[in-house]
Write a protein that holds these residues in place. Structure first.
Motif, PDB file in Angstrom:
ATOM      1  N   GLN A   3       1.032  -1.182   0.185  1.00 62.04           N
ATOM      2  CA  GLN A   3       0.097  -0.038  -0.040  1.00 62.04           C
ATOM      3  C   GLN A   3       0.806   1.318  -0.059  1.00 62.04           C
ATOM      4  N   SER A   4       0.404   2.347  -0.933  1.00 66.14           N
ATOM      5  CA  SER A   4       1.294   3.635  -0.973  1.00 66.14           C
ATOM      6  C   SER A   4       0.767   4.640   0.319  1.00 66.14           C
ATOM      7  N   LYS A   5       1.725   5.406   0.581  1.00 65.95           N
ATOM      8  CA  LYS A   5       1.477   6.411   1.455  1.00 65.95           C
ATOM      9  C   LYS A   5       2.020   7.685   1.037  1.00 65.95           C
ATOM     10  N   ILE A   6       1.731   8.873   1.625  1.00 66.81           N
ATOM     11  CA  ILE A   6       2.541  10.037   1.311  1.00 66.81           C
ATOM     12  C   ILE A   6       3.319  10.270   2.424  1.00 66.81           C
ATOM     13  N   GLN A 114      -3.664  18.405 -16.994  1.00 61.16           N
ATOM     14  CA  GLN A 114      -4.115  19.833 -16.587  1.00 61.16           C
ATOM     15  C   GLN A 114      -4.577  19.753 -15.128  1.00 61.16           C
ATOM     16  N   CYS A 115      -5.805  20.385 -14.894  1.00 59.55           N
ATOM     17  CA  CYS A 115      -6.420  20.434 -13.325  1.00 59.55           C
ATOM     18  C   CYS A 115      -6.324  18.936 -12.761  1.00 59.55           C
ATOM     19  N   SER A 116      -6.579  17.973 -13.397  1.00 59.43           N
ATOM     20  CA  SER A 116      -6.750  16.710 -12.707  1.00 59.43           C
ATOM     21  C   SER A 116      -5.299  16.034 -12.672  1.00 59.43           C
ATOM     22  N   GLY A 117      -4.306  16.560 -13.186  1.00 56.50           N
ATOM     23  CA  GLY A 117      -3.015  16.017 -13.320  1.00 56.50           C
ATOM     24  C   GLY A 117      -2.264  15.784 -12.093  1.00 56.50           C
ATOM     25  N   TYR A 118      -2.578  16.349 -11.051  1.00 54.21           N
ATOM     26  CA  TYR A 118      -1.974  15.861  -9.687  1.00 54.21           C
ATOM     27  C   TYR A 118      -2.335  14.587  -9.261  1.00 54.21           C
ATOM     28  N   VAL A 119      -3.798  14.466  -9.498  1.00 53.19           N
ATOM     29  CA  VAL A 119      -4.331  13.379  -8.887  1.00 53.19           C
ATOM     30  C   VAL A 119      -4.014  11.910  -9.927  1.00 53.19           C
ATOM     31  N   TYR A 120      -4.068  12.234 -11.119  1.00 55.60           N
ATOM     32  CA  TYR A 120      -3.625  11.316 -12.139  1.00 55.60           C
ATOM     33  C   TYR A 120      -2.184  10.952 -11.671  1.00 55.60           C
ATOM     34  N   ALA A 121      -1.171  11.849 -11.486  1.00 59.18           N
ATOM     35  CA  ALA A 121       0.188  11.525 -11.057  1.00 59.18           C
ATOM     36  C   ALA A 121       0.128  10.837  -9.852  1.00 59.18           C
ATOM     37  N   LEU A 122      -0.442  11.042  -8.920  1.00 58.60           N
ATOM     38  CA  LEU A 122      -0.813  10.173  -7.577  1.00 58.60           C
ATOM     39  C   LEU A 122      -1.188   8.830  -7.980  1.00 58.60           C
ATOM     40  N   SER A 123      -2.045   8.528  -8.807  1.00 57.30           N
ATOM     41  CA  SER A 123      -2.761   7.361  -9.171  1.00 57.30           C
ATOM     42  C   SER A 123      -1.468   6.491  -9.858  1.00 57.30           C
ATOM     43  N   ILE A 124      -0.756   7.255 -10.601  1.00 54.84           N
ATOM     44  CA  ILE A 124       0.363   6.497 -11.358  1.00 54.84           C
ATOM     45  C   ILE A 124       1.288   5.780 -10.272  1.00 54.84           C
ATOM     46  N   ALA A 125       1.675   6.877  -9.278  1.00 54.59           N
ATOM     47  CA  ALA A 125       2.712   6.400  -8.347  1.00 54.59           C
ATOM     48  C   ALA A 125       2.102   5.348  -7.403  1.00 54.59           C
ATOM     49  N   ASP A 126       1.073   5.465  -7.230  1.00 51.62           N
ATOM     50  CA  ASP A 126       0.061   4.411  -6.253  1.00 51.62           C
ATOM     51  C   ASP A 126       0.172   3.227  -6.864  1.00 51.62           C
ATOM     52  N   GLN A 127       0.137   2.941  -8.338  1.00 49.15           N
ATOM     53  CA  GLN A 127       0.140   1.738  -9.019  1.00 49.15           C
ATOM     54  C   GLN A 127       1.563   1.005  -8.820  1.00 49.15           C
ATOM     55  N   PHE A 128       2.602   1.951  -9.210  1.00 45.80           N
ATOM     56  CA  PHE A 128       3.866   1.406  -8.900  1.00 45.80           C
ATOM     57  C   PHE A 128       4.206   0.922  -7.703  1.00 45.80           C
ATOM     58  N   ILE A 129       3.841   1.641  -6.602  1.00 49.15           N
ATOM     59  CA  ILE A 129       4.061   1.177  -5.204  1.00 49.15           C
ATOM     60  C   ILE A 129       3.423  -0.007  -4.849  1.00 49.15           C
ATOM     61  N   MET A 133       6.982  -2.500  -7.620  1.00 47.86           N
ATOM     62  CA  MET A 133       8.076  -2.139  -8.660  1.00 47.86           C
ATOM     63  C   MET A 133       8.953  -1.062  -8.123  1.00 47.86           C
ATOM     64  N   TYR A 134       8.505  -0.072  -7.521  1.00 45.73           N
ATOM     65  CA  TYR A 134       9.346   1.190  -6.890  1.00 45.73           C
ATOM     66  C   TYR A 134       8.835   1.250  -5.483  1.00 45.73           C
ATOM     67  N   LYS A 135       9.675   1.781  -4.835  1.00 47.10           N
ATOM     68  CA  LYS A 135       9.653   2.174  -3.231  1.00 47.10           C
ATOM     69  C   LYS A 135       9.278   3.532  -2.971  1.00 47.10           C
ATOM     70  N   ASN A 136      10.057   4.430  -3.494  1.00 53.89           N
ATOM     71  CA  ASN A 136       9.800   5.833  -3.325  1.00 53.89           C
ATOM     72  C   ASN A 136       9.939   6.674  -4.618  1.00 53.89           C
ATOM     73  N   ILE A 137       8.467   7.481  -4.573  1.00 53.08           N
ATOM     74  CA  ILE A 137       8.349   8.119  -5.794  1.00 53.08           C
ATOM     75  C   ILE A 137       8.330   9.508  -5.577  1.00 53.08           C
ATOM     76  N   LEU A 138       8.766  10.549  -6.300  1.00 57.09           N
ATOM     77  CA  LEU A 138       8.489  11.741  -6.263  1.00 57.09           C
ATOM     78  C   LEU A 138       7.417  12.306  -7.106  1.00 57.09           C
ATOM     79  N   VAL A 139       6.209  12.847  -6.579  1.00 59.38           N
ATOM     80  CA  VAL A 139       5.037  13.322  -7.441  1.00 59.38           C
ATOM     81  C   VAL A 139       5.143  14.847  -7.280  1.00 59.38           C
TER      82      VAL A 139
END
Ligand code: UT7
Length: 335
Positions: A3-6, A114-129, A133-139
């Motif tokens: 599970q991913s976490k900020i 665009q305006c949804s970009g950050y939530v899309y980016a967070l979602s991508i990070a979440d899937q990789f965690i 595949m990855y442990k630490n992701i900078l979003v």
């Protein structure tokens, strides 16, 4: 499955404050009109004499997020960068961050939602965690709007709204089961692509061609927005995507501790607040001070809400966005 976490949050806004009064000196507008229709009092614009760019602001927010996360920058496995205002047409800002922070040759993904970009980016990070595949992701979400707005009366319905800034998070593996990002929900509806868009320059609208075809007017390389259509869709989609996220996690609106809406318009946030019968402490707004910073708005607001102690461990936090594409998205977090 992990599970991913900020793990750490950061933000950066330029020092240069541009008030509604300042804008009224360069175009036909007024503090009264802007406050009444949008809630905005002031926004930040990059000082053109400073070294700030979209990537540089992103770097500044990222450095704060990394420091607060306790993660060594050499342990960052992936950079995800959301923006609609990159420094270059290509490559994207993600690779600039890799270089600016001297991170090893990790992958860098640029997100253009665009305006949804950050939530899309967070979602991508979440899937990789999640997959391990990855442990630490900078979003990162960062925008330099002021560099590309039509600051004349012709462009006033768009240009008074947007501001510059950046926000960032380090996303890593959660150590406590059930704590972290619970789910993300992404949508798009391309039939409305041109209702909030910057059409050129693009491969179909190249600069010499634009100038030849539009010597004076209807210049398509400033952003265009069909404000009322966007507003009407925004209030519907915000509500839908918040409910979608809550239902997916068997949560009720009453379980929601903090809603961080994309800062599009204070009136939209107030509509959602009223519809869901939320009190003032359950919705975080800072559009009054920063305007709409598109992909940066959610991470800036989330960082400020956290800094102000408004988000506590165990809280259910909902991020929700709507914007150009149209795209809309939500993320449900247990802090
Ligand atoms: O972040 C992405 C998502 N974006 C949004 O969700 C934004 C959604 N839309 C909105 O927030 C609103 O539509 C706006 C704030 C953009 C505009 O408010 P509105 O109430 O929809 O105004 P309008 O565009 O219908 O314009 C009303 C009047 C017009 O004059 P007339 O035709 O009635 O004489 C405009 O020319 O206000 C005029 N106007 C302005 N007047 C003073 C437009 N912009 C301005 C301005 N200052 N800056």
């Amino acid at each position: 499955m992990y599970q991913s976490k900020i793990k750490g949050l950061g933000k950066y806004v330029p020092d240069n404050i541009v008030t509604n009064e300042d804008l009224s000196k360069i175009m036909e507008t007024s503090d009264e009109w802007i406050v009444e229709r949008t809630g905005i009092k002031e926004r930040r614009h990059i000082d053109k004499k400073s070294d700030d760019t979209t990537a540089v602001m992103g770097k500044k927010a990222a450095m704060q997020a990394i420091e607060r996360s306790g993660v060594d920058k050499d342990d960052i496995d992936l950079i995800v960068f959301a923006t609609l205002s990159p420094d270059y047409y290509f490559p994207g800002c993600g690779v600039q961050i890799q270089d600016m922070l001297s991170i090893h040759t990790c992958p860098a993904i640029d997100v253009r939602n665009q305006c949804s970009g950050y939530v899309y980016a967070l979602s991508i990070a979440d899937q990789f965690i999640k997959t391990g595949m990855y442990k630490n992701i900078l979003v990162i979400g960062s925008e330099n709007h002021s560099g590309g707005l039509d600051m004349t009366t012709r462009g006033r319905s768009v240009s008074v709204i947007f501001g510059d800034g950046a926000g960032a998070a380090v996303v890593g593996r959660s150590e406590n089961e059930g704590q972290g990002i619970l789910s993300t929900h992404l949508h798009s509806q391309g039939e409305f692509a041109e209702e909030l868009a910057l059409i050129g320059p693009s491969t179909n609208h190249w600069v010499p061609e634009i100038i030849k075809e539009n010597p004076q007017e209807n210049i398509p390389y400033f952003p265009y927005m069909n404000g009322q259509l966007v507003f009407k869709n925004a209030v519907v989609r915000f509500s839908e995507v918040i409910m979608e996220g809550l239902q997916k996690n068997n949560l009720e609106v009453s379980d929601l501790d903090m809603l961080i809406p994309h800062q599009a318009n204070l009136r939209i946030a107030q509509f959602i607040q009223k519809k869901f019968k939320l009190n003032d402490d359950q919705v975080y707004n800072n559009i009054q001070r920063y305007g709409n910073t598109t992909a940066a708005s959610i991470p800036i607001a989330l960082t400020e809400a956290w800094e102000e102690g408004k988000i506590k461990e165990g809280d259910h936090v909902v991020l929700a966005a709507f914007g150009s594409g149209f795209t809309w998205a939500s993320a449900i977090l247990k802090w």
